[in-house]
Structures are given as C-alpha cells and as structure tokens.
Design an enzyme around this catalytic site. Structure first.
Site, PDB file in Angstrom:
ATOM      1  N   HIS A 256       0.829  -1.206   0.000  1.00  0.00           N
ATOM      2  CA  HIS A 256       0.000   0.000   0.000  1.00  0.00           C
ATOM      3  C   HIS A 256       0.865   1.259   0.000  1.00  0.00           C
ATOM      4  O   HIS A 256       2.072   1.205   0.271  1.00  0.00           O
ATOM      5  CB  HIS A 256      -0.952   0.014   1.205  1.00  0.00           C
ATOM      6  CG  HIS A 256      -0.273  -0.129   2.526  1.00  0.00           C
ATOM      7  ND1 HIS A 256       0.159  -1.338   3.019  1.00  0.00           N
ATOM      8  CD2 HIS A 256       0.066   0.791   3.459  1.00  0.00           C
ATOM      9  CE1 HIS A 256       0.727  -1.149   4.191  1.00  0.00           C
ATOM     10  NE2 HIS A 256       0.704   0.128   4.489  1.00  0.00           N
ATOM     11  N   ARG A 272      -3.389   2.873  14.072  1.00  0.00           N
ATOM     12  CA  ARG A 272      -3.142   1.568  13.451  1.00  0.00           C
ATOM     13  C   ARG A 272      -2.842   0.489  14.481  1.00  0.00           C
ATOM     14  O   ARG A 272      -2.005   0.696  15.372  1.00  0.00           O
ATOM     15  CB  ARG A 272      -1.943   1.665  12.496  1.00  0.00           C
ATOM     16  CG  ARG A 272      -1.711   0.392  11.699  1.00  0.00           C
ATOM     17  CD  ARG A 272      -0.536   0.538  10.751  1.00  0.00           C
ATOM     18  NE  ARG A 272       0.696   0.052  11.351  1.00  0.00           N
ATOM     19  CZ  ARG A 272       1.908   0.203  10.808  1.00  0.00           C
ATOM     20  NH1 ARG A 272       2.066   0.856   9.672  1.00  0.00           N
ATOM     21  NH2 ARG A 272       2.981  -0.273  11.405  1.00  0.00           N
TER      22      ARG A 272
HETATM   23 FE   FE2 Z   1       1.973   1.159   5.936  1.00  0.00          FE
END
Ligand code: FE2
Length: 304
Positions: A256, A272
C-alpha cells in the site's frame, strides 16, 4: 446486529463490510465470515465504526496477537502500545514524525524479521478531501509474470532496509539512528506462499536495497521493473477515507501507499493496530547486504 453483508469494491481487491458493529465482541460466525471475506478481498473496509482505542484493540485481537510496536517506539499512542499513531497532529509541541509515513509502496514492517500479518487502520480525523490510500494485490502481480521470471524470483531473497523509508531524512536524526539500530537490514524471500490460502505472492515494496548475492547495479533494474509491475493500475484499489472507516488489510499479499493528495495544514489522524506475523526473514549478521562490485572486479583481476 444486522445481517453481515460484503460488497466488492474493486476489480483486483477490496470489499466493504456492513451490518456489523465492531464495538462489541464478535461471535464465532461473524469472525469466520470476516476472515473468509478478508482472504477473498484482501482489503476490507468497515464504514461508520468510530471506535475508541480500547475497542479497536479488542476488535483487532479477534484476528491474532497484536504488534506492540517495539520497532517504532516513538510513534505509539502513549496510553496503548498496540496503537501506532499515523498523524500530522503535533505531538509534545513538535511536528509529528509520522505525518508523511507510508509515502512509497510497502507492506508494513518488512524491515523486521517479523513483518505484520495484517493491519487495521482507523480514520479519526481527515481533511475534507484527499489523504487517500492505495493497495495493490501482490498475488496478481506474481501470477501475471512469465513462468521464467517466476522461477527466477522463487529462489531470490531481497534485503529490506528501514533506511529506505521515504522521508526518513526529515525526521529527528537521533531517533532515526536508534530506529536503524533497532531495525538492521533483513533478508526476505521475494516470493512467499500465503499460510492461509496457499497462493504465492510477491513480498515487495520500495524499501528494498537489492537482492542477496547480486550487486546493486544488477538488482536495480529488476527491482524497478517489479515495483512498476506490482503497482499496475489493474492490481490496485484506491480508498477515499471517511471518518469512522476501519480498513483491515492482509499484509502478506498486498502492498500500500499513503497518498499526499491533501492540504497538509489540515489534520489527518489515523490509529493503526498491526497483527503480529510469523517470523520469516533473516538478519544478515555481517554478511554484505548486496555483493560489492569493486570486490568482484578485484577478484576477477586476481584470477586473470
Ligand atoms: Fe503502511
């Protein structure tokens, strides 16, 4: 809880999951359905889930043990070591060091001997437009190479190097030196079979210095080709974030990139959690990261 529904979002990858409330415990059926959808779509978007840090951690634990982010100690949520803050909000009166994180194609933590199995990123604040993230399907990237190229790559290891994280030169030099010490270069197989699906995929990204046993000059054009191929538009899904989206991606078969397509003076704040992966790489322990061309030339001169 309503009926869990999965809608395909992209041709190559991406699925949207609705009819599920992530604030509470997940029953076995829902957990199995999410896992099945994850293995099929690789990137799952759960819209409208404005979770607290504790709720995000609890939901993430349904899918494995969590990374405590020891390799990135400065960027953790001070109250929850399982949460890494990807934010441009100033921290402690200083600009955030993660404000430009993820600006080149990568899979998370491949510069460690235990890359993340997957990650769950929650959008808490964002500008009115932009700040999108793209993912690419690395199964397809592998499967669309010629048989000869696949055979060549099957035997290759790549050197992943924290020093190649984009924009690292703009971070606090003392912290970067410590992070380099915590994360020496590590070799990973270029092709890995996914432990759940058995499908082979590339383990790639733009944090690779070269291939083990090859020179940088030999490695560079192959890497450039692979990186361009793996980021082909037809392998990608681009996510336009809304506050409350949780995106859960499989780090073992995707890569990504976080796009800088937004007004950097506006807040973009993400949290995250990463799922601990299986140990898979090897530290080079004094072995040269890549073959040294000068030494090879000297060897040739000595034998001729
Ligand atoms: Fe990442």
């Amino acid at each position: 809880m309503g009926q869990l529904t999965v809608r395909q979002l992209g041709f190559a990858l991406g699925g949207e999951v609705t009819g599920i409330d992530l604030r509470g415990p997940l029953n076995d059926l829902a957990r199995r359905q999410v896992l099945e959808a994850w293995h099929k779509h690789l990137v799952l978007v759960f819209p409208g889930q404005d979770l607290s840090a504790a709720q995000q951690i609890a939901f993430s634990r349904n899918f494995g043990e969590l990374e405590d982010n020891e390799s990135l100690p400065y960027y953790r949520d001070p109250a929850h070591k399982e949460i890494l803050l990807v934010t441009n909000k100033p921290l402690g009166g200083k600009p955030s060091e993660t404000r430009n994180t993820g600006r080149n194609w990568h899979a998370d933590l491949t510069y460690t001997p235990r890359p993340a199995k997957g990650s769950l990123l929650l959008c808490k604040e964002k500008p009115a437009v932009g700040g999108d993230t793209m993912w690419a399907n690395l199964y397809l990237a592998y499967e669309t190479l010629s048989a000869t190229m696949r055979d060549f790559l099957d035997r290759l290891e790549a050197i992943h190097d924290f020093s190649l994280v984009k924009g690292i030169e703009k971070r606090d030099p003392e912290k970067v030196a410590e992070l380099r010490r915590l994360n020496p270069p590590v070799a990973h197989a270029v092709v890995k079979a996914h432990p759940e699906t058995g499908r082979k995929s590339l383990c790639l990204g733009q944090r690779i210095r070269g291939f083990v046993g090859m020179t940088e000059e030999e490695s560079a054009p192959i890497l450039a080709f692979l990186n361009e191929h793996a980021a082909s538009y037809e392998f990608t899904y681009r996510h336009r974030w809304s506050v409350g989206d949780i995106v859960m991606w499989d780090n073992r078969c995707t890569q990504h990139v976080a796009l800088p397509d937004f007004d950097q003076t506006r807040i973009r704040h993400m949290m995250r959690c990463s799922l601990l992966g299986d140990p898979s790489g090897r530290l080079l322990d004094g072995e040269p990261a890549v073959e040294d061309k000068e030494t090879l030339l000297q060897t040739l001169a000595a034998v001729s």
